[in-house]
Design a protein around this motif. Structure first.
Motif, mmCIF file in Angstrom:
data_model
loop_
_atom_site.group_PDB
_atom_site.id
_atom_site.type_symbol
_atom_site.label_atom_id
_atom_site.label_comp_id
_atom_site.label_asym_id
_atom_site.label_seq_id
_atom_site.Cartn_x
_atom_site.Cartn_y
_atom_site.Cartn_z
ATOM 1 N N THR A 74 29.701 40.750 -3.734
ATOM 2 C CA THR A 74 31.124 40.447 -3.585
ATOM 3 C C THR A 74 31.560 40.897 -2.194
ATOM 4 O O THR A 74 31.043 41.884 -1.650
ATOM 5 C CB THR A 74 32.017 41.164 -4.629
ATOM 6 N N GLU A 107 35.399 41.506 -0.515
ATOM 7 C CA GLU A 107 36.829 41.507 -0.796
ATOM 8 C C GLU A 107 37.583 42.135 0.373
ATOM 9 O O GLU A 107 37.016 42.872 1.175
ATOM 10 C CB GLU A 107 37.124 42.292 -2.074
ATOM 11 N N GLY A 135 38.845 37.561 -2.390
ATOM 12 C CA GLY A 135 37.440 37.949 -2.485
ATOM 13 C C GLY A 135 36.533 36.776 -2.799
ATOM 14 O O GLY A 135 36.982 35.676 -3.157
ATOM 15 N N HIS A 191 42.172 35.029 -5.084
ATOM 16 C CA HIS A 191 43.158 35.701 -4.222
ATOM 17 C C HIS A 191 44.493 35.794 -4.936
ATOM 18 O O HIS A 191 44.743 35.101 -5.939
ATOM 19 C CB HIS A 191 43.324 34.940 -2.901
ATOM 20 N N TYR A 238 36.464 40.676 -11.681
ATOM 21 C CA TYR A 238 37.306 40.495 -10.503
ATOM 22 C C TYR A 238 38.691 40.015 -10.912
ATOM 23 O O TYR A 238 38.876 39.356 -11.933
ATOM 24 C CB TYR A 238 36.670 39.550 -9.485
#
Length: 209
Positions: free
Chosen positions: A191, A193, A180, A172, A151
């Motif tokens: 997850t 997002e 997310g 973020h 991520y």
């Protein structure tokens, strides 16, 4: 038994042994003793029996220990994980992925008003649902427990949030145009997002089964 399970068992044994054998508790009120006695009488066929101080205190101590144990167990949702941070992204891996299961359907209890599903991708390994409302979007991802999640943390390196016993990683960009959450529930990794507020991300995440 794995090394991890053995360590947990030893920790729990030590925790239980740390309980005091004597409690400085307030004297149970007359109303409390009467209520407990009436409850037990119903279980015995409505025959009245007066509780002694010793019995009433034992019940109260047992209730306190049960409450402590419940809170402790509630704080252990999900499996341990490792986050590795790199210059512009991070990885999320569950430490013990034994007993990994094929991905089942995502059950999403909350989607913000106005969002409609735009696409979905389903395999035995992952499921991904994308919702859109005008220029706003939400992506919900579910995968096997042994999946490595990458991520974006170019802007923020991730904030740990412990909510209702679940540990989320929140990330973020500086302008909150992208944010997310990543977490696991002990069976799967998830997850959520999108370009929506953190509060909305959490409401979606908490609604997922």
């Amino acid at each position: 038994m794995t090394n991890f399970e053995a360590a947990v068992e030893l920790s729990l044994n030590d925790w239980t042994a740390s309980f005091p054998t004597e409690f400085d508790l307030p004297e149970p009120s007359a109303a409390y003793q009467k209520g407990i006695a009436e409850l037990m009488d119903k279980m015995r066929g409505d025959r009245y029996h007066k509780f002694t101080r010793k019995t009433a205190r034992a019940i109260l101590i047992a209730a306190i220990i049960m409450a402590i144990a419940t809170v402790t167990l509630a704080a252990t949702v999900g499996r341990d994980f490792i986050v590795q941070k790199f210059s512009d992204y991070s990885t999320y891996n569950v430490v013990d992925s034994s007993g990994v299961k094929d991905v089942e359907d995502i059950h999403i209890g909350y989607i913000p008003k106005g969002y409609k599903i735009e696409s979905k991708e389903i395999t035995d390994y992952t499921q991904n649902y994308v919702y859109r409302f005008n220029s706003n979007w939400i992506s919900i991802f579910k995968s096997k427990l042994d999946t490595q999640i990458n991520y974006d943390t170019e802007y923020k390196n991730g904030e740990h949030l412990l909510i209702n016993g679940v540990e989320y990683i929140y990330y973020h960009d500086d302008d909150l145009n992208f944010s997310g959450l990543v977490w696991n529930n002990g069976y799967f990794v998830f997850t959520v997002e999108g370009n929506i507020a953190r509060e909305e991300l959490l409401k979606i995440a908490e609604s997922i089964e």
